[in-house]
Write a protein that holds these residues in place. Sequence first.
Motif, mmCIF file in Angstrom:
data_model
loop_
_atom_site.group_PDB
_atom_site.id
_atom_site.type_symbol
_atom_site.label_atom_id
_atom_site.label_comp_id
_atom_site.label_asym_id
_atom_site.label_seq_id
_atom_site.Cartn_x
_atom_site.Cartn_y
_atom_site.Cartn_z
ATOM 1 N N THR A 155 0.848 -1.195 0.000
ATOM 2 C CA THR A 155 0.000 0.000 0.000
ATOM 3 C C THR A 155 0.885 1.247 0.000
ATOM 4 O O THR A 155 2.103 1.170 0.170
ATOM 5 N N ASN A 156 0.234 2.410 -0.145
ATOM 6 C CA ASN A 156 0.990 3.667 -0.118
ATOM 7 C C ASN A 156 1.687 3.868 1.227
ATOM 8 O O ASN A 156 2.817 4.374 1.283
ATOM 9 N N ASN A 157 1.005 3.502 2.324
ATOM 10 C CA ASN A 157 1.611 3.645 3.651
ATOM 11 C C ASN A 157 2.848 2.753 3.775
ATOM 12 O O ASN A 157 3.887 3.180 4.305
ATOM 13 N N GLN A 158 2.747 1.542 3.281
ATOM 14 C CA GLN A 158 3.892 0.633 3.339
ATOM 15 C C GLN A 158 5.037 1.147 2.465
ATOM 16 O O GLN A 158 6.215 1.065 2.831
ATOM 17 N N LEU A 159 4.687 1.678 1.288
ATOM 18 C CA LEU A 159 5.708 2.219 0.405
ATOM 19 C C LEU A 159 6.431 3.404 1.043
ATOM 20 O O LEU A 159 7.662 3.534 0.931
ATOM 21 N N ALA A 160 5.661 4.280 1.721
ATOM 22 C CA ALA A 160 6.264 5.437 2.380
ATOM 23 C C ALA A 160 7.255 4.990 3.457
ATOM 24 O O ALA A 160 8.343 5.558 3.591
ATOM 25 N N LYS A 161 6.893 3.957 4.228
ATOM 26 C CA LYS A 161 7.799 3.444 5.263
ATOM 27 C C LYS A 161 9.021 2.773 4.643
ATOM 28 O O LYS A 161 10.150 2.978 5.096
ATOM 29 N N ASP A 162 8.797 1.992 3.592
ATOM 30 C CA ASP A 162 9.911 1.283 2.955
ATOM 31 C C ASP A 162 10.941 2.247 2.359
ATOM 32 O O ASP A 162 12.149 2.010 2.445
ATOM 33 N N PHE A 163 10.435 3.340 1.775
ATOM 34 C CA PHE A 163 11.336 4.278 1.103
ATOM 35 C C PHE A 163 11.758 5.446 1.995
ATOM 36 O O PHE A 163 12.590 6.260 1.599
ATOM 37 N N GLY A 164 11.146 5.522 3.198
ATOM 38 C CA GLY A 164 11.513 6.584 4.131
ATOM 39 C C GLY A 164 11.113 7.968 3.669
ATOM 40 O O GLY A 164 11.838 8.945 3.900
ATOM 41 N N VAL A 165 9.965 8.060 3.000
ATOM 42 C CA VAL A 165 9.467 9.358 2.524
ATOM 43 C C VAL A 165 8.007 9.505 2.932
ATOM 44 O O VAL A 165 7.390 8.580 3.486
ATOM 45 N N SER A 166 7.431 10.663 2.660
ATOM 46 C CA SER A 166 6.029 10.907 2.996
ATOM 47 C C SER A 166 5.103 10.261 1.969
ATOM 48 O O SER A 166 5.528 9.915 0.857
ATOM 49 N N ILE A 167 3.838 10.146 2.352
ATOM 50 C CA ILE A 167 2.843 9.582 1.429
ATOM 51 C C ILE A 167 2.683 10.488 0.204
ATOM 52 O O ILE A 167 2.505 10.005 -0.922
ATOM 53 N N ASN A 168 2.755 11.813 0.408
ATOM 54 C CA ASN A 168 2.642 12.737 -0.727
ATOM 55 C C ASN A 168 3.769 12.527 -1.728
ATOM 56 O O ASN A 168 3.559 12.630 -2.947
ATOM 57 N N THR A 169 4.967 12.238 -1.227
ATOM 58 C CA THR A 169 6.089 11.965 -2.125
ATOM 59 C C THR A 169 5.848 10.688 -2.916
ATOM 60 O O THR A 169 6.141 10.617 -4.123
ATOM 61 N N ILE A 170 5.294 9.675 -2.243
ATOM 62 C CA ILE A 170 4.959 8.426 -2.928
ATOM 63 C C ILE A 170 3.931 8.680 -4.023
ATOM 64 O O ILE A 170 4.059 8.178 -5.151
ATOM 65 N N LYS A 171 2.937 9.486 -3.729
ATOM 66 C CA LYS A 171 1.900 9.794 -4.717
ATOM 67 C C LYS A 171 2.498 10.537 -5.913
ATOM 68 O O LYS A 171 2.108 10.299 -7.066
ATOM 69 N N PHE A 172 3.432 11.419 -5.624
ATOM 70 C CA PHE A 172 4.100 12.161 -6.700
ATOM 71 C C PHE A 172 4.853 11.203 -7.618
ATOM 72 O O PHE A 172 4.753 11.274 -8.847
ATOM 73 N N HIS A 173 5.608 10.266 -7.019
ATOM 74 C CA HIS A 173 6.359 9.297 -7.819
ATOM 75 C C HIS A 173 5.418 8.382 -8.600
ATOM 76 O O HIS A 173 5.721 7.998 -9.742
ATOM 77 N N LEU A 174 4.301 8.028 -7.998
ATOM 78 C CA LEU A 174 3.346 7.157 -8.686
ATOM 79 C C LEU A 174 2.756 7.853 -9.913
ATOM 80 O O LEU A 174 2.570 7.219 -10.963
ATOM 81 N N ARG A 175 2.451 9.135 -9.785
ATOM 82 C CA ARG A 175 1.919 9.871 -10.943
ATOM 83 C C ARG A 175 2.922 9.868 -12.094
ATOM 84 O O ARG A 175 2.565 9.647 -13.250
ATOM 85 N N ASN A 176 4.188 10.120 -11.766
ATOM 86 C CA ASN A 176 5.221 10.089 -12.806
ATOM 87 C C ASN A 176 5.361 8.695 -13.408
ATOM 88 O O ASN A 176 5.549 8.533 -14.624
ATOM 89 N N LEU A 177 5.270 7.692 -12.546
ATOM 90 C CA LEU A 177 5.398 6.311 -13.002
ATOM 91 C C LEU A 177 4.264 5.952 -13.955
ATOM 92 O O LEU A 177 4.499 5.380 -15.033
ATOM 93 N N PHE A 178 3.037 6.279 -13.587
ATOM 94 C CA PHE A 178 1.888 5.964 -14.440
ATOM 95 C C PHE A 178 1.988 6.687 -15.784
ATOM 96 O O PHE A 178 1.635 6.134 -16.834
ATOM 97 N N GLU A 179 2.489 7.915 -15.741
ATOM 98 C CA GLU A 179 2.608 8.694 -16.970
ATOM 99 C C GLU A 179 3.631 8.057 -17.917
ATOM 100 O O GLU A 179 3.393 7.937 -19.119
#
Length: 298
Positions: free
Chosen positions: A230-254
């Motif tokens: 999940t996004n929460n798990q990803l944020a913990k794994d990468f040591g960043v905020s959920i907003n940062t994860i969402k930002f990376h996901l948008r770029n990834l999907f694009e």
Amino acid sequence: MATTSSATTSSTRPGDERPRAVGRPGPTRAPERSQERPSGRPAAQAAADGAPSALRQKAERAGDDRGEAGAAFPIDVAIADKSPLILAGLEALLADDRRFNLVLKVTDGEEFLDAAKLQRFQIAIIGWQLPTLHAREVLRALSRQPSAPKIVVYSGTNDPAAPAETLQLGGAGFVSKRAPPERLLDVLASVAAGDMVFPFVDIRKMRADPLENLTLRERSLLSALGSGHTNNQLAKDFGVSINTIKFHLRNLFEKLEVRNRAQAIALFLEMKHGSWSAATPGGRAETAGARGKKPPRD
């Protein structure tokens, strides 16, 4: 009374039946011109032929402002490159050619994209590896912008796939920095006239791997998505905020050209198991797994 014929005619050679005048010739009259213009001859050209030389020279100078295929000069040009030396060199090169008018020079991709939204130029020369945004990202962003400027990539990269990628992403030309400066000017003029100019590109070898342009972080993120995090798990794994994860996901999907997490995961699993379909040179979809080969990777 008998008239003397020697004043009006002279002896003629055999086969020459035209009378030859003797004595002082009279004034010569120019043959009358037909009032009708020859078919297919433009009126402006016919008028220019009979105009004084000064007017003709003025018309010729006016014609010089238009290139082949009707390209109107001067063309407004922007340049973006990370090297101040390259920027200065390009500025001097364009200043010596009246076909082009330099209106912008920047050193990073984001600033260039902001300027491109204002539509202040028709053509841009950009480097392949720009700070903040790679040329790939710039070309992707412009592909979604109506009436975007035409892009010529000017690079010294050793990546043999760079010209093909530029072509795939909608660029108008690619010039190596190892080419003579005049080559760049010729390419700009051709692009202004509506052409696309690239070195030889073997389209059979053009990259088709959707993971090709992902960063290491984005690849790791996609792999984690495939594991069901999940996004929460990803944020913990990468040591960043959920907003940062969402930002990376948008770029990834694009970059993957998918609309959501489910489509991204499905694509990842297809790539992982070798069932992803790539386009063949003939335009048909061919399943990589059916031939026992996995898609190409870095």
